[in-house]
Design an enzyme around this catalytic site. Structure first.
Site, PDB file in Angstrom:
ATOM      1  N   GLU A  52      91.536 171.839 -44.613  1.00 60.54           N
ATOM      2  CA  GLU A  52      91.443 172.266 -43.298  1.00 60.54           C
ATOM      3  C   GLU A  52      91.951 173.908 -42.832  1.00 60.54           C
ATOM      4  O   GLU A  52      92.530 174.369 -42.025  1.00 60.54           O
ATOM      5  CB  GLU A  52      92.689 171.379 -42.664  1.00 60.54           C
ATOM      6  CG  GLU A  52      92.112 170.019 -42.399  1.00 60.54           C
ATOM      7  CD  GLU A  52      92.855 169.233 -41.576  1.00 60.54           C
ATOM      8  OE1 GLU A  52      93.677 169.970 -40.540  1.00 60.54           O
ATOM      9  OE2 GLU A  52      92.858 168.108 -41.266  1.00 60.54           O
TER      10      GLU A  52
ATOM     11  N   HIS B 284     101.476 168.513 -43.815  1.00 65.24           N
ATOM     12  CA  HIS B 284     101.341 168.052 -44.735  1.00 65.24           C
ATOM     13  C   HIS B 284     102.293 168.662 -45.869  1.00 65.24           C
ATOM     14  O   HIS B 284     102.889 169.817 -45.676  1.00 65.24           O
ATOM     15  CB  HIS B 284      99.946 168.120 -45.429  1.00 65.24           C
ATOM     16  CG  HIS B 284      98.854 167.139 -44.774  1.00 65.24           C
ATOM     17  ND1 HIS B 284      98.314 166.468 -45.350  1.00 65.24           N
ATOM     18  CD2 HIS B 284      98.319 167.226 -43.631  1.00 65.24           C
ATOM     19  CE1 HIS B 284      97.389 165.818 -44.612  1.00 65.24           C
ATOM     20  NE2 HIS B 284      97.764 166.366 -43.206  1.00 65.24           N
TER      21      HIS B 284
END
Length: 548
Positions: free
Chosen positions: A262, A532
Site C-alpha cells: 500500500e 497494520h
C-alpha cells in the site's frame, strides 16, 4: 544482468511521460486537498477539542470552495496531460528501480559464516497505507508525505542499531533479557523509538503541501535523542522450539530485505526510496500498471499502482510483475498483483541466488482471493523456471505480503485450506483455521489508532502483550453471514486477524541448504503511522560443507 533505473526504454519517452504527469498533477493535487479538507482523522478531532478550536467550520467551507475552484480550473490541463500520459503506459515497465551506493551500513551478522557454515537473512513486511492524503483519511490516517518520511527514518534507525541480546542463566530467568532490562540503566522517558505527539517547528516545502491549519505540525515523529538500542519497555520474548518470538518497539536489527504494501502515492514512494536507498542500495517502487489494462483495451482502468515496494541489500537480477485480472469494485481501480524478484550477491559462492515474491490480495471476496492464490502459485513457478540456472545455489524462497484474509475467521475458510500453505511454511500456523498459541493479529482497529494504548510504540507493545487489550484494539475474526461467532475456542488465546504473512519454502532451495526460522518479530515502532503491525523473521540457512 542489472536493471535499468528508468521504467521507460529511452529518455524521450520518459520526458513525454514527465510532461504529461506534470499537467495532470495539479488537478490531482487539488482534488486530494479537497478531500483532505473535508475528512478529518480522529487525532485531528481530538486536537480541536483539546485546543478549543472553533474555526474548523470556516476552514472547511472556505478550503473546500477554494480547492474545488482550483480543481475545475486545472481540469483542462489535466485532460491534455492525460492524452500524453495514458498511451505511454503501454511501453512503461511496471516498476521503477532506484540504485545507489550503500553509504549507511548495518551490522553484518554473517561475518563468520565460513566457521559456522550458517548464514541468515532478515525479512520485514508491512502495510503502510500510503494512499493519497485525502483517501488515506478514510482509514483514519493522514499526512501521507510526512508519514512516508518518518517511516523511512524509523526503518533505517531500527535496522542499523547494534544486535545485542543478553541471556541470563538463572532459576528466575524467563528467556532473553534485552538491553532495556535492569542489567543496563533505563533510558529517560523520551527514549528513541517513542512516538511523540508534540509540536515540531520543522516543516519543509513538500510537507507544507499538507498544511491544514495550526495543528498540521502535530504529527507522530521518531524521537532520536537516545541510544537506538534502548527500549522503554522490554520486548516480550519467548521461544517456540528453536524460534525466538518477540514483540518489539524497535525494528529488528540487520534486516536484509524490506517488503512493503500500500505504497500507492508516487511522492511517498520516492521519499521511501530515498530514505532507504543509502542503507539498502536496491529499491523497486511504483510497481504496477496504469490506465487501460490490458493495454489497448477498456476492460479495466487502473488509477493506482499495486502499492508494492521492495528494498534489498542484495542486487536485483530479475524482476517480474503480474496484475490480478479478476479484481472487482473499488479494488479494480488499483493494479494489485504479484512482484517476483530474483536477488544475487551473497558471497557464499559466485552463483548464489535468492527468490522473494510479495503480493497484495483483494479484500472482501474469498472466491476471488482463492483464484488469485492459484494464479500466484502458477506465476511463481513460471518465474523460477525461467530465471533459474543449473549452476545456481538457491538459498531461500520467500513469499510475503498482505493476503487480506486470516487463519481464524470462519468467513476465510476457503483460503485457509489453499495448497499454497502446503508448498510454503507459515511459522505462525498450526493448521487450517488454527494459529499457534503465541501468534498475534496484525490488523488494528482504525477508529482507535490514536488511543492512549495505541499512540506510541511502547504502549502498543504492551497492548499486544495483553490478551484483554488485544480484544479491544485488534480487528476480531469475521463470522459467516447469519452464524454467531464463537471465538476463541476453549483454552485457546484471543489472537485477532493476522493478514500480513511471511512464508518460506524449502523444496525449491538447493539440496545442500537447509532453512529454518530463528527469530520472529512483531514491530510496534510505527504506532500511529499505519493500521497494520509490521512483522519480520530471520531465516537461518545451514550449508552442507561437503557440497561447497
Amino acid at each position: 544482468m542489472s536493471l535499468r533505473e528508468s521504467p521507460f526504454p529511452n529518455c524521450f519517452l520518459e520526458g513525454l511521460h514527465a510532461v504529461g504527469w506534470g499537467l495532470i498533477f495539479p488537478c490531482f493535487w487539488f482534488l486530494d486537498r479537497l478531500l483532505a479538507v473535508c475528512v478529518s482523522t480522529s487525532l485531528e478531532r481530538m486536537w480541536r477539542i483539546e485546543q478549543e478550536c472553533y474555526l474548523h467550520p470556516l476552514k472547511l467551507v472556505f478550503g473546500s470552495v477554494l480547492f474545488f475552484i482550483l480543481f475545475i480550473i486545472s481540469t483542462p490541463f489535466a485532460l491534455l496531460g492525460f492524452v500524453l500520459w495514458a498511451p505511454l503506459q503501454a511501453v512503461r515497465r511496471p516498476f521503477s528501480y532506484h540504485h545507489q551506493v550503500q553509504s549507511v551500513h548495518a551490522e553484518d551478522r554473517n561475518a563468520r559464516w565460513e566457521e559456522t557454515r550458517k548464514v541468515s537473512f532478515g525479512f520485514l513486511t508491512g502495510n503502510l497505507c500510503l494512499l493519497p492524503d485525502g483517501v488515506a483519511r478514510f482509514n483514519n490516517l493522514g499526512y501521507t508525505q510526512k508519514r512516508a518520511s518518518f517511516i523511512g527514518k524509523s526503518i533505517v534507525q531500527g535496522v542499523t542499531r547494534p544486535h545485542i541480546r543478553i541471556f541470563v542463566d538463572s532459576p528466575s530467568s524467563c528467556g532473553t533479557v534485552t538491553p532495556s532490562s535492569s542489567l543496563i540503566p533505563q533510558p529517560t522517558p523520551s527514549s528513541y523509538g517513542s512516538v511523540d505527539f508534540s509540536i515540531t517547528d520543522q516543516k519543509d516545502g513538500t510537507e507544507a503541501d499538507e498544511a491544514n491549519g495550526p495543528n498540521q505540525q502535530q504529527l507522530p515523529k521518531p524521537n532520536c535523542n537516545q541510544n537506538s538500542n534502548q527500549h522503554k519497555h522490554p520486548p516480550r520474548s519467548l521461544r517456540d522450539g528453536d524460534v525466538l518470538i518477540e514483540v518489539s518497539s524497535l525494528f529488528p536489527s540487520s534486516v536484509d530485505i524490506v517488503c512493503l504494501q500500500e505504497v500507492f502515492d508516487k511522492r511517498a514512494a520516492l521519499k521511501l526510496a530515498q530514505a532507504l536507498g543509502p542503507l539498502y542500495g536496491h529499491v523497486l517502487y511504483d510497481v504496477g500498471v496504469y490506465a487501460c489494462q490490458p493495454a489497448g483495451t477498456c476492460s479495466s482502468f487502473k488509477f493506482f499502482n499495486s502499492g508494492l515496494f521492495l528494498a534489498s541489500r542484495y542486487p536485483v537480477m530479475e524482476a517480474q510483475y503480474h496484475c490480478f485480472p479478476n479484481s472487482r469494485g473499488e479494488d479494480a481501480l488499483a493494479a494489485k498483483g504479484l512482484l517476483a524478484v530474483k536477488l544475487r550477491g551473497f558471497p557464499v559462492t559466485d552463483s548464489a541466488s535468492q527468490s522473494i515474491c510479495q503480493l497484495r490480495l483483494v479484500p472482501w471476496d474469498g472466491e476471488i482471493r482463492f483464484e488469485q492464490l492459484n494464479m500466484l502459485t502458477k506465476w511463481i513457478s513460471e518465474f523460477q523456471a525461467v530465471t533459474r540456472r543449473e549452476d545456481e545455489m538457491v538459498m531461500f524462497d520467500v513469499l510475503c505480503g498482505d493476503f487480506n484474509f486470516d487463519n481464524c475467521s470462519p468467513d476465510d475458510r476457503l483460503e485457509q485450506s489453499h495448497s499454497v500453505f502446503e508448498e510454503y511454511t507459515d511459522p505462525c500456523r498450526a493448521g487450517p483455521g488454527k494459529e499457534k498459541p503465541w501468534v498475534i493479529g496484525t490488523l488494528l482497529e482504525q477508529p482507535t489508532l490514536y488511543d492512549e494504548n495505541m499512540r506510541n510504540p511502547d504502549n502498543l507493545q504492551r497492548t499486544l502483550e495483553s490478551e484483554e487489550l488485544r480484544k479491544e484494539y485488534l480487528s476480531p475474526p469475521v463470522p459467516l453471514d447469519g452464524v454467531p461467532l464463537v471465538y476463541p475456542e476453549p483454552d485457546q488465546p484471543w489472537v485477532g486477524r493476522r493478514i500480513d504473512y511471511l512464508l518460506y519454502r524449502e523444496s525449491s532451495v538447493s539440496s545442500h541448504c537447509r532453512t529454518e526460522v530463528e527469530e520472529f518479530t512483531y514491530v510496534t515502532q510505527l504506532a500511529g503511522l499505519t493500521d497494520h503491525i509490521p512483522v519480520g523473521f530471520r531465516l537461518s540457512v545451514s550449508l552442507d560443507s561437503e557440497e561447497m
